[in-house]
Write an enzyme that holds these catalytic residues in place. Structure first.
Site, short mmCIF file in Angstrom:
data_model
loop_
_atom_site.label_atom_id
_atom_site.label_comp_id
_atom_site.label_asym_id
_atom_site.label_seq_id
_atom_site.Cartn_x
_atom_site.Cartn_y
_atom_site.Cartn_z
N VAL A 154 -4.68 0.79 -8.14
CA VAL A 154 -3.80 0.05 -9.05
C VAL A 154 -4.43 -0.03 -10.45
O VAL A 154 -3.73 0.05 -11.46
CB VAL A 154 -3.51 -1.37 -8.50
CG1 VAL A 154 -2.69 -2.19 -9.49
CG2 VAL A 154 -2.79 -1.28 -7.16
N CYS A 155 -5.75 -0.16 -10.50
CA CYS A 155 -6.46 -0.35 -11.78
C CYS A 155 -6.12 0.71 -12.83
O CYS A 155 -5.80 0.35 -13.97
CB CYS A 155 -7.96 -0.44 -11.56
SG CYS A 155 -8.43 -1.83 -10.51
N PRO A 156 -6.17 2.00 -12.50
CA PRO A 156 -5.87 2.97 -13.56
C PRO A 156 -4.43 2.88 -14.06
O PRO A 156 -4.17 3.16 -15.23
CB PRO A 156 -6.16 4.33 -12.92
CG PRO A 156 -6.19 4.09 -11.46
CD PRO A 156 -6.58 2.66 -11.26
N GLU A 198 -2.77 0.11 -14.50
CA GLU A 198 -2.77 -1.00 -15.46
C GLU A 198 -3.47 -0.62 -16.76
O GLU A 198 -2.95 -0.89 -17.85
CB GLU A 198 -3.49 -2.21 -14.86
CG GLU A 198 -2.78 -2.84 -13.69
CD GLU A 198 -3.52 -4.06 -13.21
OE1 GLU A 198 -2.84 -5.08 -13.00
OE2 GLU A 198 -4.76 -4.02 -13.05
N LEU A 199 -4.65 -0.03 -16.65
CA LEU A 199 -5.38 0.35 -17.85
C LEU A 199 -4.63 1.40 -18.65
O LEU A 199 -4.63 1.38 -19.89
CB LEU A 199 -6.79 0.83 -17.50
CG LEU A 199 -7.83 -0.30 -17.42
CD1 LEU A 199 -7.56 -1.25 -16.28
CD2 LEU A 199 -9.23 0.26 -17.33
#
Length: 188
Positions: free
Chosen positions: A47-49, A51-52
């Site tokens: 999920v992190c990439p 969002e970033l």
């Protein structure tokens, strides 16, 4: 969770990967302008990439508003560089990626998951005086939306520059605001 609204950012010292360099970042970087501190669990995850990347796609809009973004995870600045060098999504990121391997920053903002050694998804909007004006913490399975964050930062900036006015639900830039008074009680 402690209420952090209107509290000053606590002291910290860290290193960030930013535009090809390792740069120092402290709480002093979060004063003198609006800032967003954006915690995420870990580099090289799922999920992190997304969002970033979403923040990267909207970064120019934040910059036009005088807002700097700081992405923070408990990874090192070296790991941030490796992720930047190997991920097409993260290559788009132009804002600082702050390493917090000791967890001090994550603890300062009350988002540290001690048993996992990583942070929850926490978003903090900080005014030029270094005070937290907005924060949200999500379960790590729930991604965030940069356009909604933009709306909230615009509302925070509007309220800061228009004392006595407040922004109602779903407020968008240019829409009507409210002036709280006895006359409004029970009429909205």
């Amino acid at each position: 969770m402690t209420n952090l609204i209107n509290t000053k950012v606590l002291p910290f010292s860290a290193t960030a990967y930013h535009n090809g360099d390792f740069v120092p970042v402290t709480e002093a970087n979060l004063t003198g302008k609006w800032s967003v501190v954006f915690f995420y669990p870990a580099d090289f995850t799922f999920v992190c990439p997304t969002e970033l990347g979403d923040l990267a796609d909207n970064y120019a809009e934040f910059q036009k508003m005088g807002v700097e973004i700081y992405g923070v995870s408990t990874d090192t600045h070296f790991t941030h560089k490796a992720w930047h060098d190997t991920s097409d999504t993260i290559k788009k990121v132009q804002y600082p990626l702050v390493g917090d391997p000791t967890g001090r920053i994550s603890r300062n903002f009350h988002v540290m998951i001690e048993e996992d050694g990583m942070a929850n998804r926490g978003t903090f909007v900080i005014n030029p005086e270094g005070e937290i004006k907005l924060f949200e913490v999500h379960d790590n399975g729930i991604g965030r939306d940069a356009s909604e964050l933009l709306r909230k930062v615009k509302a925070a900036q509007y309220v800061a520059s228009h004392p006595g006015e407040v922004c109602p639900a779903k407020w968008k830039e240019g829409a009507a605001t409210l002036k709280p008074s006895l006359d409004l009680v029970g009429k909205i």
